[in-house]
Scaffold this active site. Structure first.
Site, mmCIF file in Angstrom:
data_model
loop_
_atom_site.group_PDB
_atom_site.id
_atom_site.type_symbol
_atom_site.label_atom_id
_atom_site.label_comp_id
_atom_site.label_asym_id
_atom_site.label_seq_id
_atom_site.Cartn_x
_atom_site.Cartn_y
_atom_site.Cartn_z
ATOM 1 N N CYS A 1 9.722 -14.966 -50.695
ATOM 2 C CA CYS A 1 10.247 -13.963 -49.788
ATOM 3 C C CYS A 1 11.760 -14.007 -49.845
ATOM 4 C CB CYS A 1 9.759 -14.232 -48.383
ATOM 5 S SG CYS A 1 10.252 -12.926 -47.287
ATOM 6 N N ARG B 1 3.426 -10.156 -45.959
ATOM 7 C CA ARG B 1 3.282 -11.587 -45.825
ATOM 8 C C ARG B 1 2.315 -11.980 -44.711
ATOM 9 N NH1 ARG B 1 5.760 -16.607 -46.353
ATOM 10 N NH2 ARG B 1 5.458 -17.387 -44.268
ATOM 11 N N ILE C 1 17.076 -20.668 -38.511
ATOM 12 C CA ILE C 1 15.635 -20.579 -38.790
ATOM 13 C C ILE C 1 15.360 -20.443 -40.289
ATOM 14 C CG2 ILE C 1 13.476 -19.396 -38.216
ATOM 15 C CD1 ILE C 1 14.809 -20.534 -35.721
ATOM 16 N N ARG D 1 9.314 -0.684 -43.407
ATOM 17 C CA ARG D 1 8.245 -1.656 -43.109
ATOM 18 C C ARG D 1 8.156 -1.933 -41.620
ATOM 19 N NH1 ARG D 1 9.152 -7.024 -46.146
ATOM 20 N NH2 ARG D 1 7.925 -7.532 -44.328
ATOM 21 N N ARG E 1 9.413 -19.838 -47.287
ATOM 22 C CA ARG E 1 8.598 -19.692 -46.079
ATOM 23 C C ARG E 1 7.239 -20.344 -46.315
ATOM 24 N NH1 ARG E 1 9.648 -13.559 -44.063
ATOM 25 N NH2 ARG E 1 8.818 -14.323 -42.112
ATOM 26 N N PRO E 2 7.197 -21.668 -46.210
ATOM 27 C CA PRO E 2 5.943 -22.378 -46.468
ATOM 28 C C PRO E 2 4.897 -22.096 -45.392
ATOM 29 C CG PRO E 2 7.609 -23.882 -45.589
ATOM 30 C CD PRO E 2 8.281 -22.551 -45.776
ATOM 31 N N LYS F 1 5.740 -4.798 -33.880
ATOM 32 C CA LYS F 1 5.086 -4.964 -35.188
ATOM 33 C C LYS F 1 4.493 -6.359 -35.333
ATOM 34 C CE LYS F 1 7.707 -6.045 -38.815
ATOM 35 N NZ LYS F 1 7.330 -7.238 -39.591
ATOM 36 N N ASN F 2 5.268 -7.378 -35.001
ATOM 37 C CA ASN F 2 4.791 -8.739 -35.263
ATOM 38 C C ASN F 2 3.641 -9.151 -34.347
ATOM 39 O OD1 ASN F 2 6.515 -8.953 -37.381
ATOM 40 N ND2 ASN F 2 8.024 -10.242 -36.331
ATOM 41 N N ASP G 1 15.608 -12.517 -36.216
ATOM 42 C CA ASP G 1 15.404 -11.129 -36.653
ATOM 43 C C ASP G 1 16.474 -10.173 -36.103
ATOM 44 O OD1 ASP G 1 13.263 -11.930 -38.110
ATOM 45 O OD2 ASP G 1 11.732 -10.949 -36.890
HETATM 46 C C1 UD1 Z 1 7.693 -14.791 -37.905
HETATM 47 C C2 UD1 Z 1 8.058 -13.322 -37.936
HETATM 48 C C3 UD1 Z 1 9.435 -13.127 -38.536
HETATM 49 C C4 UD1 Z 1 10.447 -13.997 -37.811
HETATM 50 C C5 UD1 Z 1 9.994 -15.437 -37.718
HETATM 51 C C6 UD1 Z 1 10.884 -16.287 -36.844
HETATM 52 C C7 UD1 Z 1 5.903 -12.269 -38.133
HETATM 53 C C8 UD1 Z 1 4.965 -11.529 -39.006
HETATM 54 N N1 UD1 Z 1 7.049 -12.638 -38.703
HETATM 55 O O1 UD1 Z 1 7.660 -15.231 -39.270
HETATM 56 O O2 UD1 Z 1 9.780 -11.752 -38.422
HETATM 57 O O3 UD1 Z 1 11.676 -13.933 -38.516
HETATM 58 O O4 UD1 Z 1 8.667 -15.507 -37.168
HETATM 59 O O5 UD1 Z 1 10.931 -15.765 -35.558
HETATM 60 O O6 UD1 Z 1 5.673 -12.490 -36.961
HETATM 61 N N2 UD1 Z 1 7.746 -23.170 -41.424
HETATM 62 C C9 UD1 Z 1 7.336 -24.297 -42.096
HETATM 63 N N3 UD1 Z 1 5.984 -24.464 -42.345
HETATM 64 C C10 UD1 Z 1 5.058 -23.565 -41.929
HETATM 65 C C11 UD1 Z 1 5.495 -22.404 -41.231
HETATM 66 C C12 UD1 Z 1 6.848 -22.238 -40.994
HETATM 67 O O7 UD1 Z 1 8.145 -25.124 -42.493
HETATM 68 O O8 UD1 Z 1 3.862 -23.765 -42.162
HETATM 69 C C13 UD1 Z 1 9.192 -22.965 -41.162
HETATM 70 C C14 UD1 Z 1 9.763 -21.723 -41.852
HETATM 71 O O9 UD1 Z 1 10.200 -22.007 -43.165
HETATM 72 C C15 UD1 Z 1 10.925 -21.361 -40.945
HETATM 73 C C16 UD1 Z 1 10.419 -21.774 -39.554
HETATM 74 O O10 UD1 Z 1 9.354 -22.694 -39.776
HETATM 75 O O11 UD1 Z 1 12.066 -22.121 -41.244
HETATM 76 C C17 UD1 Z 1 9.940 -20.647 -38.688
HETATM 77 O O12 UD1 Z 1 9.003 -19.878 -39.385
HETATM 78 P P1 UD1 Z 1 7.844 -19.085 -38.636
HETATM 79 O O13 UD1 Z 1 8.102 -19.043 -37.164
HETATM 80 O O14 UD1 Z 1 6.539 -19.591 -39.097
HETATM 81 O O15 UD1 Z 1 8.067 -17.622 -39.219
HETATM 82 P P2 UD1 Z 1 6.954 -16.602 -39.640
HETATM 83 O O16 UD1 Z 1 5.735 -16.741 -38.777
HETATM 84 O O17 UD1 Z 1 6.795 -16.619 -41.122
#
Ligand code: UD1
Length: 431
Positions: free
Chosen positions: A117, A93, A327, A398, A122-123, A22-23, A305
């Site tokens: 979320c 998202r 995470i 989902r 999740r910034p 999915k991702n 996950d």
């Molecule tokens: C993706 C996955 C999600 C998975 C996660 C971690 C998708 C659609 N979703 O989510 O299922 O749980 O990776 O493997 O692929 N962060 C920041 N600033 C940013 C972006 C992220 O601080 O701009 C932080 C987040 O709060 C979190 C960490 O970085 O603590 C990792 O997040 P990220 O890898 O970006 O997760 P997603 O891409 O949202």
């Protein structure tokens, strides 16, 4: 309102085919808008998140043809609008991937900010930092991100935190920027590599995906392609835990065993037998399984996950295990639900759970707090004595295709029901 009802106690036994990731597919669908030519995508999972993404793609004027349940043909030539509606962002998202894809292709995008979320804050600051480094003017106005550029120009970008979303999003925009972009401290998850391979199959020049540094030489245009999405590491890991916790014997087909190494290692540590084949993995649970510790990390570490699913597995393993969530800060909300089933899991310091293995879980009525935790409660129910009802299963739908049907094909007594009457009928049948 739909629910899953199950009667636990049957070990899961047999073969199950794992679907597309999915991702990875969410990133690939957004990236498919970066050419005016036809893109054929195979091995798409038929799950709600993907179907919402396809609706959003149609809503901005691209054509989407379902060739079959797992194959779509997309043509983005007709895109008339680079503005995504709020509704899609609220429902999924990952519509943040439209920013990178549309900014790359049209040098302009307007996408609502992702809402709150339920697994923690999740910034997307790192995504925006990357777009700005490529020369885009990025503003947050009236709840949306607006990104515009006359030209995107390659840049050297360091990500302060390893982020899957930021890595993929910046990579997409940079694929059509002028000159070279280097992104340091990137995510190495299999789906990052899959989106890079997809873009390369469209004529992009992206090197280093799967390592800490990605180098992108911008090209002027991308062309059509045919591409099959990689297997879903998280769906596979969920079935591996289900096999372990029910003391079953399950062979997962259509997987990449390398992507499952962290989960295979943990299941071996607790006493399961895990055998790897070219594109299959077999998990044999043992009556006597023992404790271990788990710390979620970015790939190749143990995936966040799969944290709820392994915690449920450890809840029925002898001894005390410690599970650390590194995470997301708020990913133990299912623990209260698990307690209602007799689980002895205590959350300390917000991101550490002390799991004391118990002899048995007992069925209860529980609610899925999010996608992965919902799946974990289902596998807890399959291992528990008696009946378990899981509410709020739209979260589970989902990300899992035919979840209950795949589990039932392995011998689980589980059904999706939509009324009291149907639930009673299931109970009569299950005895
Ligand atoms: C993706 C996955 C999600 C998975 C996660 C971690 C998708 C659609 N979703 O989510 O299922 O749980 O990776 O493997 O692929 N962060 C920041 N600033 C940013 C972006 C992220 O601080 O701009 C932080 C987040 O709060 C979190 C960490 O970085 O603590 C990792 O997040 P990220 O890898 O970006 O997760 P997603 O891409 O949202």
């Amino acid at each position: 309102m739909e629910q899953y009802i199950m009667k636990g106690g049957n070990p899961l036994v047999g073969d199950v085919a794992i679907g597309g990731a999915k991702n990875a597919a969410l990133g690939i669908l957004a990236a498919s808008l970066m050419t005016d030519e036809d893109v054929l995508i195979e091995n798409l999972p038929d799950v709600n998140d993907i179907n919402v993404m396809l609706e959003a793609i149609q809503a901005i004027g691209a054509s989407v043809k379902r060739v079959d349940r797992h194959t779509v043909k997309i043509n983005a030539e007709g895109i008339s609008d680079v503005s995504i509606e709020d509704e899609y962002m609220r429902r999924i998202r990952a519509s943040y991937y439209f920013i990178g894809a549309l900014l790359g292709k049209y040098k302009s995008a307007r996408v609502p900010l992702p809402g709150g979320c339920n697994i923690g804050s999740r910034p997307i600051d790192l995504h925006l930092k990357g777009f700005r480094a490529l020369g885009a003017k990025v503003e947050i106005e009236r709840g949306a991100v607006s990104a515009h550029a006359i030209d995107l120009v390659g840049s050297h970008i360091y990500l302060d935190k390893v982020s899957v979303g930021a890595t993929i999003n910046i990579m997409m925009a940079a694929a059509l920027a002028e000159g070279q972009t280097i992104i340091e401290n990137v995510a190495k998850e299999p789906h990052v590599v899959d989106v890079a391979n997809f873009l390369n199959s469209m004529g992009a020049s992206i090197r280093g995906a799967g390592t800490d540094v990605i180098r992108i030489r911008g090209v002027r245009r991308l062309h059509g392609t045919e591409y099959a999405v990689i297997p879903d590491q998280i769906e596979a890991g969920t079935f591996m835990c289900a096999a372990a916790v029910t003391r079953g014997d399950v062979t997962l087909r259509n997987v990449i065993p390398k992507h499952l190494e962290s989960i295979s290692a943990k299941l071996r540590e607790i006493g399961c037998e895990v055998s790897e084949f070219d594109d299959a993995v077999r998990v044999v649970g043992r009556a006597h399984q023992t404790r271990t510790n788990v710390n979620t990390q970015v790939y190749p570490g143990f995936p966040t996950d799969l944290q709820p699913q392994i915690t449920v597995t450890l809840a029925l393993a002898e001894g005390t295990s410690i599970v650390t969530e590194s995470i997301f800060e708020n990913r133990f909300k299912y623990v209260d639900e698990l307690s209602r089933m007799g689980g002895a899991v205590k959350v300390v310091e917000g991101n550490v759970a002390i799991v004391t293995g118990v002899e048995k879980l007992t069925g209860a009525q529980v609610s899925a707090p999010d996608l992965r935790a919902g799946a974990a409660l289902v596998i807890a129910g399959l291992a528990a004595e008696g009946y378990t009802v899981v509410d709020d299963i739209e979260y589970i739908q989902r990300g899992y295709e035919n979840f209950e049907k795949k589990l039932a094909s392995l011998g689980a007594m589980i059904e999706k029901v939509d009324s009291e009457k149907a639930a009673r009928k299931f109970q009569l049948k299950a005895g």
